[in-house]
Design a protein around this motif. Structure first.
Motif: not given
Length: 300
Positions: A183-184, A209-212, A218-219, A268-270
């Protein structure tokens, strides 16, 4: 008696450069002349015409009303001559199209398909300009470009190719040796491959950006690997060095051939897309229109 009582063309050429730049120094640099040579040509032109073309001020010059009138006429004339010369050259030279696209698009998408276009139009000499910097088609940086954005560019006619869709990718071997990657949030404990300084063609999507967007905070626990070329990022992913972000128009085909795998389906679709475009002046040219149609067919 001469039909046209005109000053020397070299003087008019120099006058146009000085008028456009409003600087003797800048015009001299453009024309590869000394500043004194440019000044002498302008003085000679003013003497021949019998009126002042510029008002000299402290560290600045301005066109006089007569100078402005002459500048407008000279610009129209030189533009017409330039267009005529370009058309004549195009008529005698091998037809050529310069296509600008990102390094990744050129390498992964365009190059494998170029043979099909060559079979379709063998008389056209195709020049590929691979760059991750923005291309200004209105300044004739290229004839055709693959553009990234919202579809609105002044003076450019565009056709949409595909949307931007981004998801994680890694090698089958990497995924097999990291069964915990499900999972992410699990990506925080993986070696992430970053595109660092890859130009402005990629927009704002990166790992942060993708994780957010997946709700992950977190890091990362491990140090990542940063590369300044997207082909290098994908090569590192194929070699099992870590997890990369995959742009679908490139990596979908790599998933189909099992060169890479997607550990989980959370794309992720922008709101941005990729477009093929040409300037208004060039879009209607049959050769360029056919190339654009070919790209649309390939995307279909």
């Amino acid at each position: 008696m001469r039909k046209y009582e005109l000053p020397a063309l070299s003087q008019l050429h120099t006058f146009e450069a000085v008028s456009r730049r409003l600087s003797f120094t800048s015009a001299a640099d453009e024309l590869c002349l000394t500043q004194s040579a440019v000044s002498r040509q302008i003085i000679s032109l003013e003497t021949a015409l019998g009126w002042k073309l510029f008002t000299r001020k402290h560290r600045a010059i301005e066109l006089t009303p007569e100078g402005r009138q002459l500048y407008d006429a000279v610009t129209r004339g030189l533009d017409e001559i330039g267009r005529c010369v370009s058309e004549l050259r195009a008529a005698v030279e091998m037809p050529q199209i310069t296509v600008a696209a990102s390094v990744a698009f050129s390498y992964y998408w365009l190059m494998p398909r170029l043979e099909r276009f060559s079979e379709r139009r063998p008389e056209i000499d195709l020049r590929v300009l691979a760059t991750d910097q923005k291309v200004d088609l209105t300044r004739q940086d290229a004839d055709v470009a693959v553009l990234y954005g919202d579809g609105n560019w002044d003076g450019v006619v565009v056709r949409r190719l595909f949307a931007e869709r981004v998801y994680p990718v890694c090698s089958p071997g990497y995924l097999a040796s990291h069964p915990e990657l499900q999972r992410p949030r699990d990506l925080l404990d993986q070696t992430l491959l970053h595109l660092d300084g890859g130009g402005n063609i990629w927009g704002d999507v990166n790992w942060q950006v993708w994780l957010a967007r997946q709700g992950v905070t977190g890091q990362p626990v491990r140090r990542g690997i940063r590369l300044n070329s997207y082909p290098m990022v994908l090569q590192a992913a194929e070699a099992g060095r870590g997890v990369a972000l995959g742009w679908s128009y490139i990596t979908d085909e790599m998933l189909e051939t099992n060169r890479l795998v997607c550990p989980f389906q959370f794309p992720l679709e922008t709101r941005f897309s990729y477009y093929v475009g040409a300037s208004v002046d060039k879009a209607a040219h049959p050769m360029i229109a056919d190339f654009i149609q070919w790209i649309l067919e390939e995307c279909g």
